[in-house]
Write an enzyme that holds these catalytic residues in place. Sequence first.
Site, mmCIF file in Angstrom:
data_model
loop_
_atom_site.group_PDB
_atom_site.id
_atom_site.type_symbol
_atom_site.label_atom_id
_atom_site.label_comp_id
_atom_site.label_asym_id
_atom_site.label_seq_id
_atom_site.Cartn_x
_atom_site.Cartn_y
_atom_site.Cartn_z
ATOM 1 N N ASP A 201 30.377 -72.077 75.023
ATOM 2 C CA ASP A 201 29.703 -73.288 74.570
ATOM 3 C C ASP A 201 30.018 -73.548 73.100
ATOM 4 O OD1 ASP A 201 27.673 -75.350 75.263
ATOM 5 O OD2 ASP A 201 26.549 -74.415 73.643
ATOM 6 N N GLU A 253 34.696 -74.823 74.660
ATOM 7 C CA GLU A 253 34.307 -76.214 74.391
ATOM 8 C C GLU A 253 34.564 -76.445 72.910
ATOM 9 O OE1 GLU A 253 30.481 -79.193 74.905
ATOM 10 O OE2 GLU A 253 30.145 -77.157 74.266
HETATM 11 C C1 NOJ Z 1 27.236 -78.185 74.935
HETATM 12 C C2 NOJ Z 1 26.634 -78.169 76.316
HETATM 13 O O1 NOJ Z 1 27.598 -78.627 77.227
HETATM 14 C C3 NOJ Z 1 25.405 -79.046 76.268
HETATM 15 O O2 NOJ Z 1 24.873 -79.277 77.540
HETATM 16 C C4 NOJ Z 1 24.400 -78.386 75.353
HETATM 17 O O3 NOJ Z 1 23.265 -79.225 75.219
HETATM 18 C C5 NOJ Z 1 24.999 -78.138 73.966
HETATM 19 N N1 NOJ Z 1 26.316 -77.552 74.037
HETATM 20 C C6 NOJ Z 1 24.136 -77.203 73.182
HETATM 21 O O4 NOJ Z 1 24.262 -75.894 73.666
#
Ligand code: NOJ
Length: 538
Positions: A201, A253
């Site tokens: 993440d 990500e």
């Molecule tokens: C990215 C995640 O995909 C999202 O759903 C989340 O709210 C944020 N990161 C914070 O962790």
Amino acid sequence: MKWWQDAVFYQIYPRSFGAAKTLDGTGDLTGITCRLDYLSDLGIDALWICPVFQSPQVDHGYDVSDYRAIDPIFGSLRDLDDLVAQAHLRGIKVVLDVVPSHTSNQHEWFENAINHGPGSAARHRYLFLDGTEPPTDVQSSFGGSAWTRVTEADGSAGQWYFHMHDAHQPDLNWAEPSVLEDFEGIYAFWLDRGIDGFRIDVADHLTKDVSRNDVATGKELLEHGSKSRTHEVLRSLRTLADSYPRDIALVGEVGAEGPELELYVRPDELPMVFNFPFMHAGWNAERLRQTINDALRLRELTGVTPTWVTDSHDEPRSPSRYSSDRRRGARRARAMALVLLSLPGVPFIYQGQELGLPNVDDIPEELLQDPIWERSGHTNRGRDGCRVPLPWSGNAPAFGFFGAQVRPSSPRRRTAKPWLPQPPWFADYAVSAQLENDDSNLALFARLLALRREHVGLRRGTLTWLESTNEVLAFERQCDSDVISVIVNLSDHDVPLPPGEIVARSWSGPDADGKLAPDSAVWIRPAALDRSPAVAKT
Ligand code: NOJ
């Protein structure tokens, strides 16, 4: 070649996929295990499961309070082990979603930081600053200030902590070496249990200088440069993953773009990152062509595996983004499936995408659950519209979402309510209805995935652009004698098709004699002798 380099990933948002043991509104791990045959029949290779760790669920799992425990709403460690074992039996890999940039404010580490007070080692693991006002004007990405003040043990107004997202998600201080040591232990814990990889993440959010007051958003604080500690941390994860005898998939990500992105996707760092520019290119031939070229160039430069994604738990579902007209949006999403599944690298399918689900845009305000709704002062409805629990059976209560393992006659099973309301029109998209229909979205995805397995050209071939007008995407995938042309009409008029055998098409109506209608796509095995020009200029 590593298993993940041409795998098709399926993203599961566990709250909304399916419930087996529970009737309390959310899906659970056994609900996934029970439906593995569905996924296996669909033809995917790997699952990315959004966070299932112990969590107060403020951001639905992206606020972790114990990285080594499963949240009871999803089940137990045993349920996860069982899911992994059952998935492996079907040849499906399992990738978990780890959230290293922030924890829940209910994590023991944060509780220690509060209890041990300013200046303590425990507090140094988060990003605290002094002040009578928020230390800077930086805004959280969910809305509102990125700073929240704590009350110290003696009851006085205390320090402020930084949170890029919700106030219940304090950011960790990755300059502190013990944070990395702890996460290495967490990654090893899951790898030792047989997990096949991690989605990381906000992987580029680890280090930031939160004392800066010359920027407006947390994103601008991020330190992407080659010397940033974030890179050091990601490389150490990579080293750990490489120390296992099996291939571990890592997908990050990362919001950085251009040269900054190149620093993350390197052979010794992240082998895959999500391709957000492709997702945001929408229904636009030029932007799609550009993002495809950029991803292929990056592959050439760094050797990384391109990823292709149009849908996720953070974005309105693509049929609704491609057009406000539901029929047209549906047609375009079907056509995009032929693009998604024919590009070199790794496609990601978000649960329900294979059903062609549109976004649910009219959830009553009082039922909205995404923290963004509150934090934005009710100006941004947030992401609930793409997270509505899936419809499995058109005529069952809650469309069959609940209780695969609860007696069908149980009265509670008949009245249980999903955590977000499903609109009545979900019945038309239910799995049960689509399984009966050869022209359904589900049938289309299954057909495309089977063809992708059959055609090495689609999986591993080169990509060559074919001559076409601006509003047509036309490219060829080739591996030895296996050649497939992919042609997508993003214009508002018919375009002529080149000669060849149509092996897949996105629409379900009658063929328009040698022409490709707007908002549709084909895979063609080109006629052997005349393959050029593949798409005539119109
Ligand atoms: C990215 C995640 O995909 C999202 O759903 C989340 O709210 C944020 N990161 C914070 O962790």
